[in-house]
Each structure stands twice: as C-alpha cells, then as structure tokens.
Scaffold this motif. Structure first.
Motif, PDB file in Angstrom:
ATOM      1  N   ALA A 101       0.859  -1.193   0.000  1.00  0.00           N
ATOM      2  CA  ALA A 101       0.000   0.000   0.000  1.00  0.00           C
ATOM      3  C   ALA A 101       0.886   1.231   0.000  1.00  0.00           C
ATOM      4  CB  ALA A 101      -0.923   0.022   1.210  1.00  0.00           C
ATOM      5  N   LEU A 102       0.489   2.213  -0.766  1.00  0.00           N
ATOM      6  CA  LEU A 102       1.234   3.465  -0.894  1.00  0.00           C
ATOM      7  C   LEU A 102       0.374   4.582  -0.306  1.00  0.00           C
ATOM      8  CD1 LEU A 102       3.924   4.433  -2.192  1.00  0.00           C
ATOM      9  CD2 LEU A 102       2.611   4.947  -4.258  1.00  0.00           C
ATOM     10  N   LEU A 103       0.909   5.312   0.659  1.00  0.00           N
ATOM     11  CA  LEU A 103       0.109   6.318   1.350  1.00  0.00           C
ATOM     12  C   LEU A 103       0.101   7.637   0.594  1.00  0.00           C
ATOM     13  CD1 LEU A 103       0.861   5.674   5.123  1.00  0.00           C
ATOM     14  CD2 LEU A 103      -0.738   4.559   3.581  1.00  0.00           C
ATOM     15  N   GLY A 104      -0.467   7.584  -0.585  1.00  0.00           N
ATOM     16  CA  GLY A 104      -0.600   8.768  -1.411  1.00  0.00           C
ATOM     17  C   GLY A 104       0.019   8.608  -2.775  1.00  0.00           C
ATOM     18  N   ASP A 239      -9.879  10.305   6.861  1.00  0.00           N
ATOM     19  CA  ASP A 239     -10.262  11.235   7.926  1.00  0.00           C
ATOM     20  C   ASP A 239      -9.406  12.501   7.871  1.00  0.00           C
ATOM     21  OD1 ASP A 239     -12.144   9.440   8.867  1.00  0.00           O
ATOM     22  OD2 ASP A 239     -10.987   8.832  10.623  1.00  0.00           O
ATOM     23  N   ILE A 240      -8.097  12.321   7.678  1.00  0.00           N
ATOM     24  CA  ILE A 240      -7.179  13.466   7.630  1.00  0.00           C
ATOM     25  C   ILE A 240      -7.492  14.343   6.433  1.00  0.00           C
ATOM     26  CG2 ILE A 240      -4.766  14.148   7.362  1.00  0.00           C
ATOM     27  CD1 ILE A 240      -4.006  11.584   8.883  1.00  0.00           C
ATOM     28  N   VAL A 241      -7.703  13.720   5.294  1.00  0.00           N
ATOM     29  CA  VAL A 241      -7.992  14.477   4.079  1.00  0.00           C
ATOM     30  C   VAL A 241      -9.309  15.238   4.210  1.00  0.00           C
ATOM     31  CG1 VAL A 241      -8.505  14.287   1.616  1.00  0.00           C
ATOM     32  CG2 VAL A 241      -6.641  12.933   2.607  1.00  0.00           C
ATOM     33  N   ALA A 242     -10.309  14.607   4.805  1.00  0.00           N
ATOM     34  CA  ALA A 242     -11.631  15.226   4.927  1.00  0.00           C
ATOM     35  C   ALA A 242     -11.629  16.414   5.874  1.00  0.00           C
ATOM     36  CB  ALA A 242     -12.648  14.189   5.390  1.00  0.00           C
ATOM     37  N   ASP A 243     -10.861  16.317   6.969  1.00  0.00           N
ATOM     38  CA  ASP A 243     -10.863  17.397   7.967  1.00  0.00           C
ATOM     39  C   ASP A 243      -9.554  17.348   8.752  1.00  0.00           C
ATOM     40  OD1 ASP A 243     -11.359  19.280   9.946  1.00  0.00           O
ATOM     41  OD2 ASP A 243     -13.446  18.689  10.196  1.00  0.00           O
ATOM     42  N   PRO A 244      -8.486  17.964   8.220  1.00  0.00           N
ATOM     43  CA  PRO A 244      -7.183  17.925   8.900  1.00  0.00           C
ATOM     44  C   PRO A 244      -7.228  18.465  10.327  1.00  0.00           C
ATOM     45  CG  PRO A 244      -6.923  18.717   6.654  1.00  0.00           C
ATOM     46  CD  PRO A 244      -8.396  18.654   6.918  1.00  0.00           C
ATOM     47  N   GLN A 275      -0.487  17.669  -0.302  1.00  0.00           N
ATOM     48  CA  GLN A 275       0.773  17.487  -1.016  1.00  0.00           C
ATOM     49  C   GLN A 275       1.193  16.024  -1.177  1.00  0.00           C
ATOM     50  OE1 GLN A 275       3.657  19.813   1.133  1.00  0.00           O
ATOM     51  NE2 GLN A 275       2.545  21.723   0.853  1.00  0.00           N
ATOM     52  N   VAL A 276       0.687  15.132  -0.341  1.00  0.00           N
ATOM     53  CA  VAL A 276       1.161  13.744  -0.346  1.00  0.00           C
ATOM     54  C   VAL A 276       0.037  12.737  -0.588  1.00  0.00           C
ATOM     55  CG1 VAL A 276       2.382  11.948   0.961  1.00  0.00           C
ATOM     56  CG2 VAL A 276       3.040  14.358   1.239  1.00  0.00           C
ATOM     57  N   TYR A 277      -1.065  12.843   0.149  1.00  0.00           N
ATOM     58  CA  TYR A 277      -2.094  11.810   0.129  1.00  0.00           C
ATOM     59  C   TYR A 277      -2.928  11.707  -1.143  1.00  0.00           C
ATOM     60  CZ  TYR A 277      -1.236  11.295   5.180  1.00  0.00           C
ATOM     61  OH  TYR A 277      -0.678  11.087   6.407  1.00  0.00           O
ATOM     62  N   PRO A 278      -3.113  12.770  -1.924  1.00  0.00           N
ATOM     63  CA  PRO A 278      -3.974  12.601  -3.112  1.00  0.00           C
ATOM     64  C   PRO A 278      -3.505  11.451  -4.000  1.00  0.00           C
ATOM     65  CG  PRO A 278      -3.548  14.915  -2.738  1.00  0.00           C
ATOM     66  CD  PRO A 278      -2.657  14.159  -1.779  1.00  0.00           C
ATOM     67  N   GLY A 282      -5.752   8.184 -12.265  1.00  0.00           N
ATOM     68  CA  GLY A 282      -5.943   6.860 -12.846  1.00  0.00           C
ATOM     69  C   GLY A 282      -5.704   5.717 -11.887  1.00  0.00           C
ATOM     70  N   PHE A 283      -5.373   6.040 -10.626  1.00  0.00           N
ATOM     71  CA  PHE A 283      -5.082   4.996  -9.646  1.00  0.00           C
ATOM     72  C   PHE A 283      -5.895   5.242  -8.377  1.00  0.00           C
ATOM     73  CE2 PHE A 283      -1.463   4.877 -12.417  1.00  0.00           C
ATOM     74  CZ  PHE A 283      -1.100   3.541 -12.473  1.00  0.00           C
ATOM     75  N   ALA A 284      -6.321   4.153  -7.738  1.00  0.00           N
ATOM     76  CA  ALA A 284      -6.986   4.263  -6.448  1.00  0.00           C
ATOM     77  C   ALA A 284      -5.973   4.616  -5.374  1.00  0.00           C
ATOM     78  CB  ALA A 284      -7.670   2.938  -6.103  1.00  0.00           C
ATOM     79  N   PHE A 285      -6.455   5.199  -4.263  1.00  0.00           N
ATOM     80  CA  PHE A 285      -5.549   5.467  -3.158  1.00  0.00           C
ATOM     81  C   PHE A 285      -4.911   4.158  -2.697  1.00  0.00           C
ATOM     82  CE2 PHE A 285      -4.480   5.524   1.299  1.00  0.00           C
ATOM     83  CZ  PHE A 285      -3.682   6.657   1.380  1.00  0.00           C
ATOM     84  N   GLY A 286      -3.619   4.206  -2.473  1.00  0.00           N
ATOM     85  CA  GLY A 286      -2.886   3.036  -2.011  1.00  0.00           C
ATOM     86  C   GLY A 286      -2.202   2.250  -3.109  1.00  0.00           C
TER      87      GLY A 286
END
Length: 324
Positions: A101-104, A239-244, A275-278, A282-286
């Motif tokens: 899994a890739l965190l972003g 959760d972080i992305v929705a409301d840091p 800056q990192v998580y998006p 063309g790829f799903a998160f992770g």
C-alpha cells in the motif's frame, strides 16, 4: 452437575471470547512512532479502526527503512514502513519484500529553500548548500533526481547529511540554502519565521510516498490480515484528508508527545492532505504505479544506487488496495 453438563457450560462461556478474538499483527516503524508522518497509523489504532477489522496491532520501532525491510523479510515483524521505492533497493539485495500500500500518489519529500538564497527552483541549486537526512536515505536519492532533472550531478552542489534535527536547525540559522525534507520539517522551519519557497519533488522526479511493506511469505500466508490493515489505515487517511483540523485534535489526544501543539499538527496534516495523500490520476488510493517504479529504478541504476534491476512486478502488489 455431571461432567457432560460442566463441559457444555464451559464451552458456552468460552464461545463469546473465541468469537471476538483479534488477529495479532506487529508493525515496525522506521523512526519513532510519535512522528506526525505516522499519524494515520496512530489514528487507526486509537480510534478503533484496526480493532473493527479484527486486528490487534502492536507498534514497534526499527532503525531506519533498511532495518525495517530486513526485519520484515526475516519474519521479525509482520508489516513495516518504508517509502515506495524501498523495495527497489532492498529486493536487489536479496530481501523478498514488496510494497502492499502506498500512502498517497504524490512524493513524500519536498524541495524547500530559503527565499533569500535566490533559489526559485531546481535550476538554481548549483553551488548551493543542500541538506538531506543521510546519504542512504530517500531525501538524498530524491535530491539526486532533482539535480539530474537540470543536468546537474552530486558534485555540482554542496550536499550535507545532517539528520532531521540538523535540517531544521541549519535552515533556521541560514547555514543551509535548501533541503530535501518531509512536511513536518518544513513546518518547523516556517514556524521559526523563515520564509521558504518549495515544490514537490515528484514534479521533476518519480518520488513516492510512504509505503506499507510485507514479505512474500506474509502475503502468501496471511492476505486477509493485510487487506484488513490497509483498509483501516486508508480509513484514517481519509479522515485526515476530509478534515485535517479535526484529525489533528484527535491525534494530539492519542499521542501525548504533541500535547498543546494542535495548531502545528493541523498545519502538518493539511500539508499531507494536499501534497502527499492525493491518489495519482488513474489509480486508487494506495495503489502503486508500475511506470513510476520502473522510472525510479532506472535512475537508481544509472546513479549507482543499486547494481542490478529486479522485475518491477516483484516490487509491489495492488491486490490489497480497494479499487476506485
């Protein structure tokens, strides 16, 4: 009460406990687990996301990414943390570890510079004093890629391995002109009143985010556990992305080292969220992008960071990531 009745009673008493038994899992961090970079893990544990997935997760701390990869490879930890490009380096050395899994979809490191240095981007780095954490670290490998994007080599700049504390202190004092750094270091420098310019390294080099690493053996033997872990971790990132700010408030309650630092943590989480998580287009998160892995490996070969290439398909798997 006869023996048969006693056995039945004991079975009924034990059954609920068995039904709620949690799967044991150890996760090894490459650095102290209270660092803000690891906030999704602390949130997933503290908010009960791992527990809801049937996991009892124990956190441990290793001695850097290479040590984590080694411990995961030999089975001393079930999963561990690194960067998306870590398998490129360790797999070539015989450690059967890959990213799960890739965190972003963006790079973990950022290029930041003191505005007063006259730097406006990579083309201005020649002759400048640039800080990295170490010469065996992603911050260093990434800055080599940034320099190469402008036809520059290591010898064209004054690269200094100063550790995370040195990166912050020497940028504040003005003894460094630029750094290859993660968001929390940049936030600490800015918090001291230093005006910085910055850009994501992945604009010029195929840098990657943090990654969850697993051995081939664990992938084969406990795939459902990895799926559950990644799902809980993804929930915390969302959760972080929705409301840091809200995530920061929860995080400082869970991690006492950051008590009374909620505003600073919120700024760091905002930086990760944007800056990192998006996810990459063309790829799903992770999910890992094999083309990015291939490009990074090609550079590492050319730069002499690794001596031989390994099949890109052996560096990762997207089997444990939810589809878009």
């Amino acid at each position: 009460m006869n023996i048969k009745t006693l056995v039945m009673a004991m079975s009924l008493a034990i059954a609920p406990l068995a039904a709620t038994a949690q799967e044991q899992l150890t996760y090894l961090f490459p650095a102290p687990d209270f660092l803000p970079a690891f906030a999704p893990f602390q949130l997933a544990k503290g908010l009960g996301y791992f527990e809801e997935e049937g996991l009892e997760v124990e956190f441990r701390v290793g001695q850097g990414g290479a040590d984590v990869a080694r411990q995961v490879a030999v089975g001393n930890a079930d999963l561990g943390g690194g960067i998306g490009d870590t398998p490129i380096i360790v797999r070539a050395n015989g450690l059967d570890v890959r990213g799960v899994a890739l965190l972003g979809g963006r790079g973990y490191t950022q290029l930041a510079w003191r505005v007063e240095s006259g730097i406006t981007g990579p083309a201005d780095l020649e002759g400048k004093r640039i800080g990295v954490m170490s010469f065996q670290d992603t911050t260093y490998y990434n800055i080599l890629g940034v320099l190469a994007s402008e036809g520059l080599s290591r010898g064209d700049a004054d690269l200094q391995a100063v550790g995370p504390g040195g990166i912050i202190q020497l940028m504040i004092s003005g003894d460094l002109d630029a750094v290859s750094a993660v968001p929390e270091w940049i936030a600490a420098i800015q918090g001291a009143g230093v005006e910085l310019g910055q850009m994501p390294v992945d604009e010029v080099f195929p840098a990657m985010a943090q990654a969850v690493l697993a051995s081939d053996d664990i992938i084969a033997e406990r795939p459902e556990v990895i799926t559950s872990f990644v799902r809980a971790l993804t929930r915390a990132v969302n959760d972080i992305v929705a409301d840091p700010a809200a995530a920061a408030a929860q995080y400082v309650q869970l991690v006492p080292q950051h008590a009374d630092k909620e505003a600073g943590i919120a700024a760091i989480m905002q930086a990760y969220a944007t800056q990192v998580y998006p996810a990459a287009e063309g790829f799903a998160f992770g999910a890992f992008n094999p083309e990015r892995l291939e490009a990074a490996q090609a550079f590492y070969l050319e730069a002499g960071i690794v001596r031989e290439a390994v099949p890109v398909a052996d560096l990762y798997t997207n089997d444990f990531v939810a589809s878009e």
